[in-house]
Design a protein around this motif. Sequence first.
Motif, PDB file in Angstrom:
ATOM      1  N   THR A  20     -34.599 -28.411   5.345  1.00  0.00           N
ATOM      2  CA  THR A  20     -34.203 -27.989   3.900  1.00  0.00           C
ATOM      3  C   THR A  20     -34.399 -26.654   3.426  1.00  0.00           C
ATOM      4  O   THR A  20     -33.639 -25.845   2.917  1.00  0.00           O
ATOM      5  CB  THR A  20     -34.415 -29.070   3.111  1.00  0.00           C
ATOM      6  OG1 THR A  20     -34.088 -30.327   3.594  1.00  0.00           O
ATOM      7  CG2 THR A  20     -34.063 -29.021   1.709  1.00  0.00           C
ATOM      8  N   PHE A  23     -32.517 -23.809   4.743  1.00  0.00           N
ATOM      9  CA  PHE A  23     -31.181 -23.525   4.218  1.00  0.00           C
ATOM     10  C   PHE A  23     -31.122 -23.102   3.011  1.00  0.00           C
ATOM     11  O   PHE A  23     -30.107 -21.992   2.175  1.00  0.00           O
ATOM     12  CB  PHE A  23     -30.265 -24.762   4.456  1.00  0.00           C
ATOM     13  CG  PHE A  23     -29.517 -24.955   5.946  1.00  0.00           C
ATOM     14  CD1 PHE A  23     -28.533 -24.496   6.327  1.00  0.00           C
ATOM     15  CD2 PHE A  23     -30.259 -25.964   6.619  1.00  0.00           C
ATOM     16  CE1 PHE A  23     -28.315 -24.317   7.610  1.00  0.00           C
ATOM     17  CE2 PHE A  23     -30.027 -26.172   7.777  1.00  0.00           C
ATOM     18  CZ  PHE A  23     -28.738 -25.402   8.496  1.00  0.00           C
ATOM     19  N   TYR A  27     -29.344 -19.836   0.954  1.00  0.00           N
ATOM     20  CA  TYR A  27     -28.668 -19.654   0.052  1.00  0.00           C
ATOM     21  C   TYR A  27     -29.103 -18.789  -1.207  1.00  0.00           C
ATOM     22  O   TYR A  27     -28.380 -18.183  -1.765  1.00  0.00           O
ATOM     23  CB  TYR A  27     -28.281 -21.260  -0.564  1.00  0.00           C
ATOM     24  CG  TYR A  27     -27.807 -22.211   0.281  1.00  0.00           C
ATOM     25  CD1 TYR A  27     -26.886 -21.705   1.181  1.00  0.00           C
ATOM     26  CD2 TYR A  27     -28.164 -23.578   0.258  1.00  0.00           C
ATOM     27  CE1 TYR A  27     -25.936 -22.611   1.944  1.00  0.00           C
ATOM     28  CE2 TYR A  27     -27.291 -24.492   1.050  1.00  0.00           C
ATOM     29  CZ  TYR A  27     -26.427 -23.901   1.768  1.00  0.00           C
ATOM     30  OH  TYR A  27     -25.365 -24.856   2.539  1.00  0.00           O
ATOM     31  N   GLY A 111     -17.826 -30.171   1.303  1.00  0.00           N
ATOM     32  CA  GLY A 111     -18.912 -29.770   2.018  1.00  0.00           C
ATOM     33  C   GLY A 111     -20.222 -29.237   1.252  1.00  0.00           C
ATOM     34  O   GLY A 111     -21.344 -29.733   1.482  1.00  0.00           O
ATOM     35  N   ASN A 115     -23.628 -30.944   0.892  1.00  0.00           N
ATOM     36  CA  ASN A 115     -25.059 -30.314   1.196  1.00  0.00           C
ATOM     37  C   ASN A 115     -25.884 -30.459   0.213  1.00  0.00           C
ATOM     38  O   ASN A 115     -27.231 -30.870   0.242  1.00  0.00           O
ATOM     39  CB  ASN A 115     -24.921 -28.905   1.487  1.00  0.00           C
ATOM     40  CG  ASN A 115     -24.168 -28.549   2.921  1.00  0.00           C
ATOM     41  OD1 ASN A 115     -24.495 -29.442   3.725  1.00  0.00           O
ATOM     42  ND2 ASN A 115     -23.663 -27.496   3.135  1.00  0.00           N
ATOM     43  N   TYR A 119     -29.797 -32.204  -0.016  1.00  0.00           N
ATOM     44  CA  TYR A 119     -31.130 -31.570  -0.368  1.00  0.00           C
ATOM     45  C   TYR A 119     -31.654 -32.055  -1.509  1.00  0.00           C
ATOM     46  O   TYR A 119     -32.940 -32.345  -1.393  1.00  0.00           O
ATOM     47  CB  TYR A 119     -30.537 -30.081  -0.508  1.00  0.00           C
ATOM     48  CG  TYR A 119     -29.919 -29.118   0.571  1.00  0.00           C
ATOM     49  CD1 TYR A 119     -30.268 -29.402   1.843  1.00  0.00           C
ATOM     50  CD2 TYR A 119     -29.072 -28.316   0.252  1.00  0.00           C
ATOM     51  CE1 TYR A 119     -29.898 -28.721   2.828  1.00  0.00           C
ATOM     52  CE2 TYR A 119     -28.301 -27.607   1.251  1.00  0.00           C
ATOM     53  CZ  TYR A 119     -28.727 -27.831   2.729  1.00  0.00           C
ATOM     54  OH  TYR A 119     -28.175 -27.248   3.808  1.00  0.00           O
TER      55      TYR A 119
END
Length: 179
Positions: A20, A23, A27, A111, A115, A119
């Motif tokens: 986690t 990603f 981001y 999507g 996500n 998270y």
Amino acid sequence: MNLKKILTLDLLETSIRIWTAFFIFIYGMSKSTQFEGSKLVDISIKDATEFEMMWAFFGTTKEYPIIIGCLQIIGAILLVFRKTKLFGAILLTPIFINIILLDIFYKIHFGALLNAIIYQSVFIFIIIQQRKRIGEVFKILIIENDKKISIGISVAKFVIAVILATILFFGFQKLSGYI
């Protein structure tokens, strides 16, 4: 080597936290360029989709997405380490609840919503895993501190705090020109 001692809930949590964090870090890093040029210049507001409106809102300023990105990066780093994982989960929770709500109400790609929900589920899992420590903190902050102060003093402090808050409220309203 005992496989049961290796494959534990702690190992699963650590793996999920690192995954986690990876990603979310990406981001966060992309926030500085994610919304560049996203302004409603070619179409009118009444013709814009919910997605275009939200994207244009975030594209209006460079600073806001960068601040959100920095918070995501800090939260991602905190998630990686065992001693700071709870703080990371608590820091990232309001950010991702906001992202989930934006994704739902502005009809962002499914999507992206999925996500964000995954998270946020990891953050909730971490918080649940740390519930005993959270309970201990609340016990220290709320229960143990209240035992030392009588009820009369607590009520008096609360009344004074409400009066001061009211004075501050009206004072700021007056300063800002609302009154």
